[in-house]
Write an enzyme that holds these catalytic residues in place. Structure first.
Site, PDB file in Angstrom:
ATOM      1  N   GLU A   1       0.854  -1.119   0.012  1.00 52.13           N
ATOM      2  CA  GLU A   1      -0.012  -0.089   0.048  1.00 52.13           C
ATOM      3  C   GLU A   1       0.881   1.197  -0.175  1.00 52.13           C
ATOM      4  OE1 GLU A   1      -2.440   2.271   3.212  1.00 52.13           O
ATOM      5  OE2 GLU A   1      -2.408   0.426   3.603  1.00 52.13           O
TER       6      GLU A   1
ATOM      7  N   ASP B   1       0.852   3.758  -3.392  1.00 50.39           N
ATOM      8  CA  ASP B   1       0.357   5.151  -3.095  1.00 50.39           C
ATOM      9  C   ASP B   1       1.081   6.164  -4.133  1.00 50.39           C
ATOM     10  OD1 ASP B   1      -0.948   7.442  -1.488  1.00 50.39           O
ATOM     11  OD2 ASP B   1       1.179   8.006  -1.092  1.00 50.39           O
TER      12      ASP B   1
ATOM     13  N   GLU C   1      -4.569   0.535  -3.838  1.00 59.09           N
ATOM     14  CA  GLU C   1      -3.232   0.830  -3.818  1.00 59.09           C
ATOM     15  C   GLU C   1      -2.174  -0.139  -3.718  1.00 59.09           C
ATOM     16  OE1 GLU C   1      -3.297   5.488  -1.933  1.00 59.09           O
ATOM     17  OE2 GLU C   1      -2.903   3.609  -0.528  1.00 59.09           O
TER      18      GLU C   1
END
Length: 237
Positions: free
Chosen positions: A50, A54, A126
């Site tokens: 994640e 991002d 993400e």
């Protein structure tokens, strides 16, 4: 491997990307609540992916709007990106891809509705972006991002990127009717479990004011609310 290989292959088709290392896809779908409960899983979850996803997401969207809108100043580009790279939009992408169905969740998170929780779905998207980046490189990850976010970028440019139509509908009716009861009813379900479509009607004081369709109940409810706002003249098609 915890997730059934057949299910992962099924999800690959939805993502339109074939992994060389299927385990990185499994990791992207593993929520921390699952790894914390299952000690044999060695606390492997999607949080690190994640983090990486991002950044990949941000650069992909930034580069696209930088090239697409050469006349936009820095402030407008920043505002546009923030409207697209956000929890609300990513949770819609997750719903479109049926991500919730494939997540590994702990029992407590499962029982509390984690499969439809916006934050969990957005984080999973993400992580999936990062999984594609790690497995296939930046170009593949960028393609995935733009394939799934281009329409939201276009809506944002037009000032139409309302993602919570239900809240807007609630505010509208409460503004014109002090006492009103809004309900969403599933009228039909069709298709196999991994590609199920839900049909929902929204009722205001027992009167149907809009109907919608989606790959989850929440998406169908949002679609019904959007169509109700359109019929009330509060939103352009």
């Amino acid at each position: 491997m915890i997730i059934n290989l057949e299910e992962l292959n099924e999800f690959e088709k939805i993502l339109k990307y074939k992994f060389s290392n299927i385990e990185v896809l499994e990791k992207s779908l593993t929520h921390s609540s699952y790894s914390n409960e299952d000690k044999s899983y060695l606390k492997v979850n999607n949080e690190r992916l994640e983090f990486l996803g991002d950044s990949v997401l941000s650069i992909a969207v930034s580069r696209f709007i930088f090239d697409k809108f050469p006349d936009y100043p820095e402030g407008d580009l920043t505002k546009l990106r923030s409207q697209v790279v956000c929890e609300d939009t990513l949770s819609l992408v997750a719903a479109n891809l049926n991500v919730g169905t494939y997540l590994l969740l702990g029992k407590g998170e499962e029982a509390s509705g984690g499969r439809e929780r916006k934050s969990i779905l957005a984080d999973a998207v993400e992580a999936i972006i990062a999984a594609i980046y790690v497995d296939g490189g930046y170009k593949e990850a960028e393609k995935f991002v733009l394939d799934n976010l281009r329409r939201y970028i276009q809506l944002a440019v037009k000032g139409k990127i309302i993602t919570d139509f239900k809240s807007n509908l609630q505010e509208y009716y409460q503004g014109i009717k002090q006492t009103c009861k809004i309900r969403y009813i599933v009228t039909k379900e069709e298709g196999p479990d991994h590609e199920k479509m839900f049909h929902v009607s929204v009722l205001v004081n027992k009167k149907v004011v809009g109907s919608g369709v989606g790959k989850s109940k929440k998406l169908a409810e949002q679609d019904a609310a959007k169509n109700a706002l359109i019929s009330e003249g509060q939103l352009n098609e």
